[in-house]
Design a protein around this motif. Structure first.
Motif, PDB file in Angstrom:
ATOM      1  N   THR A 140       0.839  -1.199   0.000  1.00 12.47           N
ATOM      2  CA  THR A 140       0.000   0.000   0.000  1.00 12.47           C
ATOM      3  C   THR A 140       0.873   1.248   0.000  1.00 12.47           C
ATOM      4  OG1 THR A 140      -1.773  -1.156   1.201  1.00 12.47           O
ATOM      5  CG2 THR A 140      -1.822   1.253   1.234  1.00 12.47           C
ATOM      6  N   LEU A 141       1.911   1.246   0.824  1.00  7.31           N
ATOM      7  CA  LEU A 141       2.843   2.373   0.864  1.00  7.31           C
ATOM      8  C   LEU A 141       3.564   2.540  -0.475  1.00  7.31           C
ATOM      9  CD1 LEU A 141       4.427   1.787   4.398  1.00  7.31           C
ATOM     10  CD2 LEU A 141       2.679   3.471   3.786  1.00  7.31           C
ATOM     11  N   ARG A 142       3.970   1.420  -1.034  1.00  2.00           N
ATOM     12  CA  ARG A 142       4.733   1.456  -2.287  1.00  2.00           C
ATOM     13  C   ARG A 142       3.880   1.983  -3.444  1.00  2.00           C
ATOM     14  NH1 ARG A 142       7.960  -3.876  -4.579  1.00  2.00           N
ATOM     15  NH2 ARG A 142       8.865  -2.913  -6.472  1.00  2.00           N
ATOM     16  N   LEU A 143       2.632   1.559  -3.507  1.00  2.00           N
ATOM     17  CA  LEU A 143       1.755   1.983  -4.592  1.00  2.00           C
ATOM     18  C   LEU A 143       1.188   3.380  -4.352  1.00  2.00           C
ATOM     19  CD1 LEU A 143      -0.185  -1.361  -5.213  1.00  2.00           C
ATOM     20  CD2 LEU A 143       1.653  -0.394  -6.602  1.00  2.00           C
ATOM     21  N   GLY A 144       0.772   3.631  -3.104  1.00  2.00           N
ATOM     22  CA  GLY A 144       0.181   4.932  -2.802  1.00  2.00           C
ATOM     23  C   GLY A 144       1.160   6.075  -2.954  1.00  2.00           C
ATOM     24  N   ASP A 145       2.391   5.858  -2.529  1.00  2.00           N
ATOM     25  CA  ASP A 145       3.412   6.901  -2.578  1.00  2.00           C
ATOM     26  C   ASP A 145       4.394   6.641  -3.712  1.00  2.00           C
ATOM     27  OD1 ASP A 145       4.586   9.255  -1.726  1.00  2.00           O
ATOM     28  OD2 ASP A 145       5.902   8.259  -0.284  1.00  2.00           O
ATOM     29  N   GLY A 146       3.896   6.036  -4.793  1.00  2.00           N
ATOM     30  CA  GLY A 146       4.752   5.718  -5.928  1.00  2.00           C
ATOM     31  C   GLY A 146       4.557   6.684  -7.075  1.00  2.00           C
ATOM     32  N   GLU A 188      -8.199   3.025  13.137  1.00  2.00           N
ATOM     33  CA  GLU A 188      -6.970   3.741  13.486  1.00  2.00           C
ATOM     34  C   GLU A 188      -5.805   3.233  12.650  1.00  2.00           C
ATOM     35  OE1 GLU A 188      -6.484   3.088  17.635  1.00  2.00           O
ATOM     36  OE2 GLU A 188      -7.993   4.569  18.243  1.00  2.00           O
ATOM     37  N   SER A 189      -5.697   1.929  12.516  1.00  2.00           N
ATOM     38  CA  SER A 189      -4.597   1.333  11.756  1.00  2.00           C
ATOM     39  C   SER A 189      -4.699   1.664  10.273  1.00  2.00           C
ATOM     40  CB  SER A 189      -4.583  -0.185  11.949  1.00  2.00           C
ATOM     41  OG  SER A 189      -3.564  -0.776  11.172  1.00  2.00           O
ATOM     42  N   ILE A 190      -5.886   1.507   9.697  1.00  2.00           N
ATOM     43  CA  ILE A 190      -6.077   1.777   8.269  1.00  2.00           C
ATOM     44  C   ILE A 190      -5.812   3.254   7.973  1.00  2.00           C
ATOM     45  CG2 ILE A 190      -7.745   1.831   6.381  1.00  2.00           C
ATOM     46  CD1 ILE A 190      -6.765  -0.972   7.119  1.00  2.00           C
ATOM     47  N   THR A 191      -6.288   4.126   8.839  1.00  2.00           N
ATOM     48  CA  THR A 191      -6.054   5.559   8.654  1.00  2.00           C
ATOM     49  C   THR A 191      -4.564   5.870   8.657  1.00  2.00           C
ATOM     50  OG1 THR A 191      -8.165   6.121   9.715  1.00  2.00           O
ATOM     51  CG2 THR A 191      -6.508   7.870   9.577  1.00  2.00           C
ATOM     52  N   ASP A 192      -3.835   5.237   9.577  1.00  2.00           N
ATOM     53  CA  ASP A 192      -2.400   5.468   9.676  1.00  2.00           C
ATOM     54  C   ASP A 192      -1.675   5.002   8.413  1.00  2.00           C
ATOM     55  OD1 ASP A 192       0.217   5.919  11.156  1.00  2.00           O
ATOM     56  OD2 ASP A 192       0.332   3.760  10.805  1.00  2.00           O
ATOM     57  N   ARG A 196       0.210   7.459   5.611  1.00  3.26           N
ATOM     58  CA  ARG A 196       1.624   7.312   5.265  1.00  3.26           C
ATOM     59  C   ARG A 196       1.825   7.010   3.784  1.00  3.26           C
ATOM     60  NH1 ARG A 196       3.960   2.993   7.608  1.00  3.26           N
ATOM     61  NH2 ARG A 196       2.123   2.125   8.644  1.00  3.26           N
ATOM     62  N   ALA A 197       0.778   6.473   3.154  1.00  2.59           N
ATOM     63  CA  ALA A 197       0.846   6.163   1.728  1.00  2.59           C
ATOM     64  C   ALA A 197       0.369   7.340   0.873  1.00  2.59           C
ATOM     65  CB  ALA A 197       0.011   4.930   1.423  1.00  2.59           C
ATOM     66  N   THR A 198       0.180   8.493   1.494  1.00  5.45           N
ATOM     67  CA  THR A 198      -0.319   9.720   0.839  1.00  5.45           C
ATOM     68  C   THR A 198      -1.709   9.513   0.246  1.00  5.45           C
ATOM     69  OG1 THR A 198       0.663   9.332  -1.369  1.00  5.45           O
ATOM     70  CG2 THR A 198       2.060  10.414   0.302  1.00  5.45           C
ATOM     71  N   LEU A 199      -2.486   8.650   0.861  1.00  5.92           N
ATOM     72  CA  LEU A 199      -3.855   8.396   0.450  1.00  5.92           C
ATOM     73  C   LEU A 199      -4.799   8.919   1.531  1.00  5.92           C
ATOM     74  CD1 LEU A 199      -3.272   4.712  -0.687  1.00  5.92           C
ATOM     75  CD2 LEU A 199      -3.763   6.619  -2.230  1.00  5.92           C
TER      76      LEU A 199
END
Length: 243
Positions: A140-146, A188-192, A196-199
C-alpha cells in the motif's frame, strides 16, 4: 493443535472464519501465473496456503472439510463479501488484503489471548497473519506513494472496496469479541497506513441498506457464484474420486 470437535466449538463461528479463509485463499490462488513479478507469485501463493491451512482446521471443527468446501451451495457459505471480491488489478488485491488482514490480525490477537475454543488456532495463525498484514501495508505504501498512476489506482481500489468493510464488525454468534473496540482499532490502523501512503480514507458508508453486509447470512455478490463454480467443478464432476 488438537481440535476440540464440533460438539464443543460454536459451528456458526467456525464456518464464518473458515469460509473467510477458504474463499480468500482461492482468490489469491488465482494470481498463480499472473502476478506482476515472480517474487509476488511466491508471496501470494504462500499467503493463500496459510489461509487454506486455517480454513481446513476451522471447517474440520464444523464437519467434514471437503464436503463443506465442495458440496455446499452458495447460500450456505458464511464468508464476508469483502473476501469474495474479484482480484481486479494488483491494487485491488492489495486493498482487499489490507482491509482483511488488518481485521484478521487484530481479531486473532484478541482470540489468542483468551481461553475460548479458537484460542489455539488463533495463537498459531496470528503469526502468519502478521506477515499477511505487513505484506499488504508495504505494498500500500509502495503503490500509494509511488507513481501518479500507482497512486491513482490504489486510491480507486481503496474506495471501491470500502463499502464491504463494515460487515467485518457485525457480531458473529459464538465468537467472543469486543466488536466496537475492534472496529475502532482497525480504523486507526487503516487511517495510519493510508496517511503514510499519501492516500485519504475513503468517503461513503461502510454499512447501510444499499451497501454490502449480508455475506454472513449467505447473501453473496454475483462474482462469488462464478468463483464457487470453478472451485467446486472438479470435485462435483468426479464424486468420490481419490488420488
Amino acid at each position: 493443535m488438537t481440535a476440540t470437535g464440533p460438539a464443543t466449538v460454536p459451528v456458526t463461528a467456525a464456518l464464518a472464519l473458515g469460509d473467510d479463509a477458504l474463499v480468500l485463499s482461492h482468490r489469491l490462488g488465482e494470481w498463480a501465473g499472473h502476478a506482476p513479478v515472480l517474487e509476488e507469485e511466491v508471496a501470494l501463493a504462500n499467503i493463500a496456503l496459510d489461509l487454506l491451512g486455517q480454513a481446513r482446521v476451522l471447517l474440520s471443527l464444523a464437519g467434514d472439510e471437503d464436503e463443506l468446501a465442495y458440496l455446499r451451495e452458495e447460500r450456505a457459505f458464511r464468508n464476508l463479501q469483502l473476501v469474495e471480491q474479484p482480484n481486479g488489478d494488483f491494487a485491488h488485491t492489495i486493498a482487499r488484503q489490507l482491509y482483511f488482514s488488518t481485521y484478521q490480525h487484530l481479531l486473532y490477537a484478541d482470540l489468542s489471548a483468551g481461553d475460548g475454543p479458537f484460542a489455539p488456532l488463533a495463537a498459531k495463525a496470528v503469526k502468519e497473519v502478521a506477515y499477511h498484514r505487513d505484506h499488504a501495508e508495504q505494498w500500500t505504501l509502495r503503490l500509494g506513494d509511488g507513481t501518479e498512476t500507482s497512486h491513482e489506482r490504489m486510491a480507486r481500489a481503496c474506495a471501491a472496496l470500502w463499502r464491504y468493510t463494515g460487515e467485518m464488525f457485525q457480531p458473529v454468534e459464538g465468537l467472543a469479541a469486543d466488536w466496537a473496540r475492534l472496529e475502532e482499532r482497525w480504523l486507526e490502523s487503516i487511517t495510519d497506513v493510508l496517511t503514510r501512503a499519501t492516500l485519504t480514507l475513503p468517503e461513503g458508508p461502510r454499512t447501510g441498506a444499499w451497501s454490502a453486509g449480508a455475506g454472513r447470512q449467505g447473501l453473496h455478490t454475483e462474482p462469488f457464484g462464478r468463483m464457487l463454480a470453478e472451485m467446486q467443478h472438479l470435485h462435483r464432476s468426479h464424486p468420490g474420486a481419490a488420488w
